[in-house]
Write a protein that holds these residues in place. Structure first.
Motif, PDB file in Angstrom:
ATOM      1  N   ASP A 232       0.800  -1.318  -0.004  1.00  8.98           N
ATOM      2  CA  ASP A 232      -0.048  -0.007  -0.023  1.00  8.98           C
ATOM      3  C   ASP A 232       0.718   1.087  -0.094  1.00  8.98           C
ATOM      4  O   ASP A 232       0.658   2.194  -0.903  1.00  8.98           O
ATOM      5  N   ASN A 233       1.943   1.163   0.822  1.00  7.53           N
ATOM      6  CA  ASN A 233       2.916   2.422   0.980  1.00  7.53           C
ATOM      7  C   ASN A 233       3.433   2.610  -0.394  1.00  7.53           C
ATOM      8  O   ASN A 233       3.695   3.832  -0.930  1.00  7.53           O
ATOM      9  N   HIS A 235       2.581   1.834  -3.475  1.00  3.15           N
ATOM     10  CA  HIS A 235       1.429   2.533  -4.510  1.00  3.15           C
ATOM     11  C   HIS A 235       1.222   3.784  -4.023  1.00  3.15           C
ATOM     12  O   HIS A 235       1.191   4.541  -5.002  1.00  3.15           O
ATOM     13  N   ALA A 236       1.086   4.219  -2.819  1.00  2.00           N
ATOM     14  CA  ALA A 236       1.038   5.724  -2.472  1.00  2.00           C
ATOM     15  C   ALA A 236       2.067   6.429  -2.818  1.00  2.00           C
ATOM     16  O   ALA A 236       2.144   7.682  -3.531  1.00  2.00           O
ATOM     17  N   GLN A 238       4.218   6.068  -5.289  1.00  3.74           N
ATOM     18  CA  GLN A 238       4.368   5.867  -6.744  1.00  3.74           C
ATOM     19  C   GLN A 238       3.273   7.150  -7.369  1.00  3.74           C
ATOM     20  O   GLN A 238       3.428   7.677  -8.363  1.00  3.74           O
ATOM     21  N   SER A 239       2.253   7.212  -6.376  1.00  4.36           N
ATOM     22  CA  SER A 239       1.173   8.047  -6.715  1.00  4.36           C
ATOM     23  C   SER A 239       1.217   9.439  -6.305  1.00  4.36           C
ATOM     24  O   SER A 239       0.836  10.355  -7.071  1.00  4.36           O
ATOM     25  N   ILE A 240       1.559   9.662  -5.064  1.00  8.65           N
ATOM     26  CA  ILE A 240       1.497  10.914  -4.434  1.00  8.65           C
ATOM     27  C   ILE A 240       2.947  11.817  -4.414  1.00  8.65           C
ATOM     28  O   ILE A 240       2.873  12.881  -4.319  1.00  8.65           O
ATOM     29  N   HIS A 297      -3.376  -3.154  -6.204  1.00  5.93           N
ATOM     30  CA  HIS A 297      -4.002  -2.937  -5.001  1.00  5.93           C
ATOM     31  C   HIS A 297      -5.105  -3.944  -4.581  1.00  5.93           C
ATOM     32  O   HIS A 297      -6.033  -3.924  -5.369  1.00  5.93           O
ATOM     33  N   ARG A 690      -2.196  14.429  -4.862  1.00  2.00           N
ATOM     34  CA  ARG A 690      -2.599  13.854  -5.776  1.00  2.00           C
ATOM     35  C   ARG A 690      -3.441  12.520  -5.332  1.00  2.00           C
ATOM     36  O   ARG A 690      -3.164  12.074  -4.333  1.00  2.00           O
ATOM     37  N   PRO A 691      -4.361  11.825  -6.135  1.00  2.58           N
ATOM     38  CA  PRO A 691      -4.980  10.864  -5.887  1.00  2.58           C
ATOM     39  C   PRO A 691      -4.214   9.477  -5.441  1.00  2.58           C
ATOM     40  O   PRO A 691      -2.881   9.429  -5.969  1.00  2.58           O
ATOM     41  N   GLY A 692      -4.231   8.980  -4.426  1.00  4.99           N
ATOM     42  CA  GLY A 692      -3.526   7.871  -3.806  1.00  4.99           C
ATOM     43  C   GLY A 692      -3.183   8.062  -2.395  1.00  4.99           C
ATOM     44  O   GLY A 692      -2.909   7.191  -1.608  1.00  4.99           O
ATOM     45  N   LEU A 695      -4.400   5.756   0.367  1.00  3.24           N
ATOM     46  CA  LEU A 695      -4.086   4.562   0.826  1.00  3.24           C
ATOM     47  C   LEU A 695      -3.335   4.611   2.209  1.00  3.24           C
ATOM     48  O   LEU A 695      -2.955   3.727   2.955  1.00  3.24           O
TER      49      LEU A 695
END
Length: 783
Positions: A232-233, A235-236, A238-240, A297, A690-692, A695
């Motif tokens: 989860d971390n 993914h976050a 990479q996203s934000i 995810h 940003r979205p993410g 998480l």
């Protein structure tokens, strides 16, 4: 630093050795286990509700903040299922087992637990061995896969049992024999068979020693802490981006609440690591994760979300030193409410033991309780005790480690499942009302391990394997808990805590007026060159440096402040968040434990048993963060206008109570406003990301419906007065739409109820929500 530590240790030794002014003892002991001790429902009861009178007879005690006596030797109905074994059940059905030997005593415990929880034993056995889908349907296949993939084979569990001390393994065998003696009785008298067996077509099978060992492993692995959230971390991140990630999930949250007072020591989780090393390791992990392929995810399985058999939640406890060498202890493990509960209560008297408390069905130990000299409680430690390694694959079952290709250890596991009734129900109780048939299908899965541990996911050229600090050592905790059951002083508890391998927080008090806190277990000394919040490369460059010396885990005995508390908060100020397996730990000064600390501190100023008991009502009926946010709320009200000012003024007027209701069972408008205001504070604060970012927040636990999430806490910590006014404006618009009126006084929602799950055919009465324990214990000790 060393001189200060030596002085502190000397002071502890003097305090613990203080002689009692008179005979030390348990002065008062009370507890409550809603809905009741028993889980037995007869075959007729699956349709008519016939079962034990002790299915729900503690519910009214709980809802009125009452308790029953938990002193030794309560009067009741007596039986003797075996020569030399006497069982006395009190008015609430709690068994007291007395026997002339340790074997006979634990034989009696096994027999009594089987009387109360025979079907629950079946469920726990299947949950621990990965065989739930065979009776509950394919929705449990993912849970069965985890049990077989992330735990142990039969030869492995047997080898772990052989490493146990002989006297404790003897108890496992005695407990097994007692369960099987009752099973034999049921076979000879089918009217005693719990109705769930026939309704689900489950054959009654003998209990084995391995069944108890597996249940013990499952409890030691899942209740104190869970698997990490590194994916989860990642993914976050990479996203934000890195900057936002560090704001939302820092290694150390500003204002965090710790149980060990600062003056007692920092107790770092990674001693010797510098802040400079942390910054450089974060930069290195960013580069690694940026290139890392990630699996999609995923959320927890439907079964574990809707009706977990081994639930988790949160727990609270405190201890207060009082004049005249007295001490008070309160504990409320919060594991969700079910019928029957996870815990079963009993009392044991043998030539070597005199102890009363609770345990999970299937495990021959008193987990939480009291003996004649000490009382103790647990809360989930929630520390980060495992890590995820991204193995670089060279084939479907091979990978690179330290420059060499290694083969995974792989095997096939076949899972049987049955056809569930039409419209999958939310509880096992509802499942029993459907039509089910014999096992209808099977699925075979390939499960693999690397040098780091079980492979839990794959993506591209990577396999993600989890390394557990406790791997293969879960059953060592039984050694420490047995020593805890027999301890006579806080010094004895300290010795016992150096033997356990799980990570439960422990607070204990003894009859000489001493109190203590421990955050024990096996904690990794992590690599200094990679960030602990994210996956590590599995190629050998990010290996653990060993385990933290157990003498250096956070602890405190008789702190000068005269009290200790824990509600799953940080153990010490030197401890980091890790990968935050429980997002709540990142909420900083708004962690729910800050409210508990305020209540305990107030009672310490003028301690009494009655005032100590009243903490439970204030703690269990107030939205914890509302009183913690009072000053800022008043500031925001003064600097706002119009509808935002009206909404904030209503929040200022509300005292945080969600229990007081009107004649229509509706609560104050502040309840709905506060919940929506927190949500909007998070949304306003998250506009910068940003979205993410979601998480790195979390949802409210069913055990803490009015608690704060990490994202909400971030909003309350960081928003300006203008931002808080905007959150109030947004909350106003949404609540006006929800209730169909702009009149704040009409925003009254129904008093919330607890969702009570079923581990069988019994039905529980409605239970109003309180932020309270599944089982609660209150004890006064002293001369």
């Amino acid at each position: 630093m060393r001189r200060g530590l030596a002085i502190a240790l000397a002071a502890i030794g003097v305090a613990v050795a203080l002689p009692a002014a008179a005979q030390a003892r348990i002065l008062q002991a009370e507890d409550v286990l809603p809905p009741g001790q028993s889980g037995y429902v007869s075959l007729a009861g699956t349709a008519s509700g016939t079962g034990s009178p002790h299915l729900t007879d503690q519910t009214s005690l709980f809802t009125t903040f009452g308790m029953k006596s938990a002193m030794f030797d309560q009067a009741g109905a007596e039986s003797s299922p075996r020569a030399g074994v006497r069982i006395v059940r009190d008015r609430y059905g709690v068994p007291s087992i007395t026997a002339g030997s340790d074997y006979d005593a634990w034989w009696g415990v096994g027999y009594a637990v089987a009387e109360d929880r025979l079907f629950q034993l079946e469920l726990f056995k299947r949950a621990a061995s990965g065989r739930l889908a065979e009776i509950l349907g394919p929705d449990y296949l993912d849970d069965d896969l985890i049990a077989r993939r992330d735990y142990y084979t039969t030869p492995e569990i047997q080898a772990m049992g052989r490493r146990m001390p002989a006297n404790l393994y003897h108890r496992v065998e005695a407990y097994r024999d007692g369960i099987n003696a009752y099973i034999s009785k049921v076979r000879s008298n089918p009217s005693l068979l719990p109705g769930e067996f026939a309704a689900l077509g489950v054959q009654l099978a003998d209990w084995t020693a391995e069944d108890s060992l597996r249940v013990g492993v499952l409890l030691a692995r899942t209740i104190p802490s869970g698997d990490g959230l590194e994916l989860d971390n990642a993914h976050a991140l990479q996203s934000i981006g890195a900057k936002a990630f560090s704001k939302l999930l820092p290694l150390r949250t500003p204002g965090r609440v710790s149980t060990v007072p600062r003056k007692e020591g920092l107790f770092p989780s990674q001693p010797g690591r510098t802040r400079k090393q942390e910054r450089s390791s974060y930069a290195r992990s960013q580069r690694f994760v940026k290139r890392l392929p990630l699996p999609p995810h995923v959320t927890a399985s439907a079964a574990s979300v809707r009706r977990p058999l081994i639930p988790t939640g949160g727990s609270y406890m405190w201890a207060i030193r009082a004049p005249h060498h007295r001490a008070y202890l309160f504990n409320g493990p919060q594991l969700g409410f079910s019928i029957p509960e996870l815990f079963v209560e009993f009392e044991v008297h043998s030539p070597t033991q005199r102890v009363r408390g609770v345990s999970a069905a299937g495990v021959p130990i008193v987990g939480i309780g009291h003996n004649a000299n000490i009382a103790w409680g647990f809360t989930s430690g929630l520390s980060d005790e495992d890590d995820l390694y991204a193995e670089r694959l060279t084939g479907s079952e091979s990978y690179r480690f330290k420059g060499k290709t290694r083969q995974m250890a792989c095997r096939n596991e076949t899972f049987q499942y049955r056809t569930p009734p039409t419209g999958l129900p939310d509880t096992i109780g509802q499942l029993l009302g459907g039509q089910t048939g014999p096992p209808a299908g099977s699925r075979t899965e390939r499960v693999c391990r690397t040098i780091h541990g079980p492979v839990q996911a794959r993506a591209g050229d990577r396999a993600f394997a989890r390394r557990y600090a406790i791997w293969g050592r879960e059953l060592e905790t039984i050694v420490g808990l047995s020593a805890l059951d027999d301890a006579k002083t806080v010094r004895g508890v300290d010795s016992a805590m150096r033997k356990v391998t799980w990570n439960e927080n422990v607070i204990a008090a003894d009859s000489r007026g001493n109190i203590g806190y421990w955050h024990p277990g096996l904690h990794p000394l992590r690599p200094r060159n990679y960030d602990e919040r994210l996956p590590y490369p599995g190629t050998g460059e990010a290996e653990w440096r060993g385990l933290l010396n157990r003498k250096k885990t956070p602890h405190s005995i008789n702190p000068p402040q005269g009290y200790l508390f824990n509600w799953n908060n940080m153990p010490s100020l030197g401890w980091t968040n890790g990968d935050n397996p429980a997002r709540e730990r990142a909420s900083g000064r708004f962690h729910r434990s800050a409210w508990l600390a305020r209540l305990v501190r107030a009672v310490k100023r003028k301690p009494s048993y009655a005032r100590h008991r009243r903490i439970d009502r204030l703690k269990g009926t107030i939205a914890q963060q509302r009183p913690l946010f009072s000053a800022r709320l008043k500031q925001a009200r003064r600097h706002s206008h119009g509808r935002a000012r009206a909404v904030l003024a209503e929040l200022v007027r509300w005292n945080g109570n969600y229990d007081d209701a009107d004649g229509a069972n509706r609560v104050a408008p502040g309840v709905a406003i506060w919940e929506e205001f927190k949500t909007q504070a998070e949304q306003v604060a998250f506009r910068a990301f940003r979205p993410g970012a979601g998480l790195l927040s979390d949802g409210a636990s069913s055990s803490h419906q009015f608690d704060i999430t990490n994202g909400e806490a971030y909003g309350l910590r960081t928003l300006s007065l203008k931002g808080l006014a905007l959150a109030a404006t947004r909350a106003d618009a949404l609540l006006t739409k929800r209730f169909g009126t702009p009149a704040l006084g009409a925003w009254r929602e129904q008093r919330r109820q607890y969702e009570v799950s079923a581990m069988g055919a019994a039905s529980a009465a409605p239970l109003p929500f309180f932020d309270r324990g599944t089982w609660e214990q209150s004890v006064a000790l002293g001369p």
